[in-house]
Design a protein around this motif. Sequence first.
Motif, PDB file in Angstrom:
ATOM      1  N   TYR A   8       0.817  -1.218   0.000  1.00 16.95           N
ATOM      2  CA  TYR A   8       0.000   0.000   0.000  1.00 16.95           C
ATOM      3  C   TYR A   8       0.851   1.268   0.000  1.00 16.95           C
ATOM      4  O   TYR A   8       0.402   2.315  -0.449  1.00 16.95           O
ATOM      5  CB  TYR A   8      -0.947   0.016   1.204  1.00 16.95           C
ATOM      6  CG  TYR A   8      -1.832   1.227   1.238  1.00 16.95           C
ATOM      7  CD1 TYR A   8      -2.911   1.343   0.367  1.00 16.95           C
ATOM      8  CD2 TYR A   8      -1.594   2.269   2.121  1.00 16.95           C
ATOM      9  CE1 TYR A   8      -3.723   2.460   0.372  1.00 16.95           C
ATOM     10  CE2 TYR A   8      -2.401   3.387   2.134  1.00 16.95           C
ATOM     11  CZ  TYR A   8      -3.465   3.480   1.266  1.00 16.95           C
ATOM     12  OH  TYR A   8      -4.266   4.586   1.277  1.00 16.95           O
ATOM     13  N   THR A  76     -10.126   2.298   2.365  1.00 21.17           N
ATOM     14  CA  THR A  76     -11.356   1.515   2.200  1.00 21.17           C
ATOM     15  C   THR A  76     -11.258   0.607   0.979  1.00 21.17           C
ATOM     16  O   THR A  76     -11.636  -0.572   1.034  1.00 21.17           O
ATOM     17  CB  THR A  76     -12.569   2.458   2.070  1.00 21.17           C
ATOM     18  OG1 THR A  76     -12.624   3.282   3.233  1.00 21.17           O
ATOM     19  CG2 THR A  76     -13.860   1.692   1.939  1.00 21.17           C
ATOM     20  N   ALA A  77     -10.742   1.137  -0.121  1.00 23.82           N
ATOM     21  CA  ALA A  77     -10.580   0.322  -1.334  1.00 23.82           C
ATOM     22  C   ALA A  77      -9.584  -0.809  -1.101  1.00 23.82           C
ATOM     23  O   ALA A  77      -9.799  -1.935  -1.576  1.00 23.82           O
ATOM     24  CB  ALA A  77     -10.128   1.208  -2.498  1.00 23.82           C
ATOM     25  N   THR A  78      -8.531  -0.536  -0.365  1.00 23.66           N
ATOM     26  CA  THR A  78      -7.543  -1.576  -0.066  1.00 23.66           C
ATOM     27  C   THR A  78      -8.176  -2.694   0.748  1.00 23.66           C
ATOM     28  O   THR A  78      -7.937  -3.877   0.493  1.00 23.66           O
ATOM     29  CB  THR A  78      -6.342  -0.973   0.688  1.00 23.66           C
ATOM     30  OG1 THR A  78      -5.719  -0.001  -0.152  1.00 23.66           O
ATOM     31  CG2 THR A  78      -5.327  -2.032   1.061  1.00 23.66           C
ATOM     32  N   ARG A  79      -8.994  -2.335   1.727  1.00 25.25           N
ATOM     33  CA  ARG A  79      -9.645  -3.376   2.528  1.00 25.25           C
ATOM     34  C   ARG A  79     -10.599  -4.204   1.668  1.00 25.25           C
ATOM     35  O   ARG A  79     -10.674  -5.417   1.813  1.00 25.25           O
ATOM     36  CB  ARG A  79     -10.395  -2.794   3.715  1.00 25.25           C
ATOM     37  CG  ARG A  79     -11.031  -3.926   4.530  1.00 25.25           C
ATOM     38  CD  ARG A  79     -11.531  -3.566   5.869  1.00 25.25           C
ATOM     39  NE  ARG A  79     -12.526  -2.517   5.823  1.00 25.25           N
ATOM     40  CZ  ARG A  79     -12.954  -1.897   6.904  1.00 25.25           C
ATOM     41  NH1 ARG A  79     -12.481  -2.211   8.077  1.00 25.25           N
ATOM     42  NH2 ARG A  79     -13.863  -0.959   6.802  1.00 25.25           N
ATOM     43  N   ARG A  80     -11.312  -3.542   0.746  1.00 23.45           N
ATOM     44  CA  ARG A  80     -12.210  -4.290  -0.132  1.00 23.45           C
ATOM     45  C   ARG A  80     -11.439  -5.264  -1.018  1.00 23.45           C
ATOM     46  O   ARG A  80     -11.893  -6.373  -1.282  1.00 23.45           O
ATOM     47  CB  ARG A  80     -13.023  -3.333  -1.009  1.00 23.45           C
ATOM     48  CG  ARG A  80     -14.344  -3.000  -0.388  1.00 23.45           C
ATOM     49  CD  ARG A  80     -15.221  -2.241  -1.342  1.00 23.45           C
ATOM     50  NE  ARG A  80     -15.292  -0.880  -0.815  1.00 23.45           N
ATOM     51  CZ  ARG A  80     -15.283   0.207  -1.523  1.00 23.45           C
ATOM     52  NH1 ARG A  80     -15.221   0.155  -2.832  1.00 23.45           N
ATOM     53  NH2 ARG A  80     -15.343   1.384  -0.970  1.00 23.45           N
ATOM     54  N   LEU A  81     -10.267  -4.840  -1.493  1.00 24.06           N
ATOM     55  CA  LEU A  81      -9.475  -5.670  -2.399  1.00 24.06           C
ATOM     56  C   LEU A  81      -8.697  -6.774  -1.687  1.00 24.06           C
ATOM     57  O   LEU A  81      -8.581  -7.893  -2.196  1.00 24.06           O
ATOM     58  CB  LEU A  81      -8.502  -4.804  -3.200  1.00 24.06           C
ATOM     59  CG  LEU A  81      -9.131  -3.872  -4.232  1.00 24.06           C
ATOM     60  CD1 LEU A  81      -8.063  -2.943  -4.795  1.00 24.06           C
ATOM     61  CD2 LEU A  81      -9.769  -4.679  -5.348  1.00 24.06           C
ATOM     62  N   THR A  82      -8.148  -6.441  -0.515  1.00 22.79           N
ATOM     63  CA  THR A  82      -7.245  -7.392   0.152  1.00 22.79           C
ATOM     64  C   THR A  82      -7.830  -8.014   1.413  1.00 22.79           C
ATOM     65  O   THR A  82      -7.307  -9.004   1.900  1.00 22.79           O
ATOM     66  CB  THR A  82      -5.921  -6.701   0.545  1.00 22.79           C
ATOM     67  OG1 THR A  82      -6.186  -5.713   1.556  1.00 22.79           O
ATOM     68  CG2 THR A  82      -5.248  -6.085  -0.655  1.00 22.79           C
ATOM     69  N   GLY A  83      -8.872  -7.403   1.951  1.00 27.95           N
ATOM     70  CA  GLY A  83      -9.439  -7.909   3.201  1.00 27.95           C
ATOM     71  C   GLY A  83      -8.767  -7.377   4.447  1.00 27.95           C
ATOM     72  O   GLY A  83      -9.164  -7.697   5.559  1.00 27.95           O
ATOM     73  N   THR A  84      -7.703  -6.562   4.286  1.00 26.56           N
ATOM     74  CA  THR A  84      -7.017  -5.998   5.444  1.00 26.56           C
ATOM     75  C   THR A  84      -6.970  -4.475   5.325  1.00 26.56           C
ATOM     76  O   THR A  84      -6.909  -3.922   4.226  1.00 26.56           O
ATOM     77  CB  THR A  84      -5.577  -6.523   5.578  1.00 26.56           C
ATOM     78  OG1 THR A  84      -4.837  -6.161   4.414  1.00 26.56           O
ATOM     79  CG2 THR A  84      -5.550  -8.014   5.761  1.00 26.56           C
ATOM     80  N   TRP A  85      -6.984  -3.832   6.472  1.00 30.29           N
ATOM     81  CA  TRP A  85      -6.873  -2.369   6.525  1.00 30.29           C
ATOM     82  C   TRP A  85      -5.406  -1.991   6.512  1.00 30.29           C
ATOM     83  O   TRP A  85      -4.624  -2.522   7.316  1.00 30.29           O
ATOM     84  CB  TRP A  85      -7.538  -1.867   7.806  1.00 30.29           C
ATOM     85  CG  TRP A  85      -7.722  -0.384   7.829  1.00 30.29           C
ATOM     86  CD1 TRP A  85      -6.893   0.512   8.432  1.00 30.29           C
ATOM     87  CD2 TRP A  85      -8.777   0.372   7.259  1.00 30.29           C
ATOM     88  NE1 TRP A  85      -7.381   1.786   8.250  1.00 30.29           N
ATOM     89  CE2 TRP A  85      -8.535   1.720   7.542  1.00 30.29           C
ATOM     90  CE3 TRP A  85      -9.907   0.038   6.514  1.00 30.29           C
ATOM     91  CZ2 TRP A  85      -9.391   2.739   7.120  1.00 30.29           C
ATOM     92  CZ3 TRP A  85     -10.759   1.056   6.107  1.00 30.29           C
ATOM     93  CH2 TRP A  85     -10.494   2.380   6.405  1.00 30.29           C
TER      94      TRP A  85
END
Length: 87
Positions: A8, A76-85
């Motif tokens: 990220y 938020t987009a990263t969590r949607r894509l990877t499942g982690t914040w």
Amino acid sequence: MKAAALAYKPVGLALGAGAGMMAGALFKQAWKLAGHDDAPDATDEDRTWREVLVAAAVQSAVFGFVKAAVDRGGATATRRLTGTWPA
């Protein structure tokens, strides 16, 4: 989890640069809508303290708002894509 945070970093840097450019453009438009030509620089001899400080406060508010919105959207987009914040 560490790999996602590391991946990220460059995305966050690119988002930050884009946010800075976007904030600068928004500030210029807001300043023009307020009826002024160019925002004063702190060293503009012909501008008053009030003009300079108001311009600086508005610019800071716009930059902070845009940066927070872009950072939050990226996380938020990263969590949607990877499942982690991203940390």
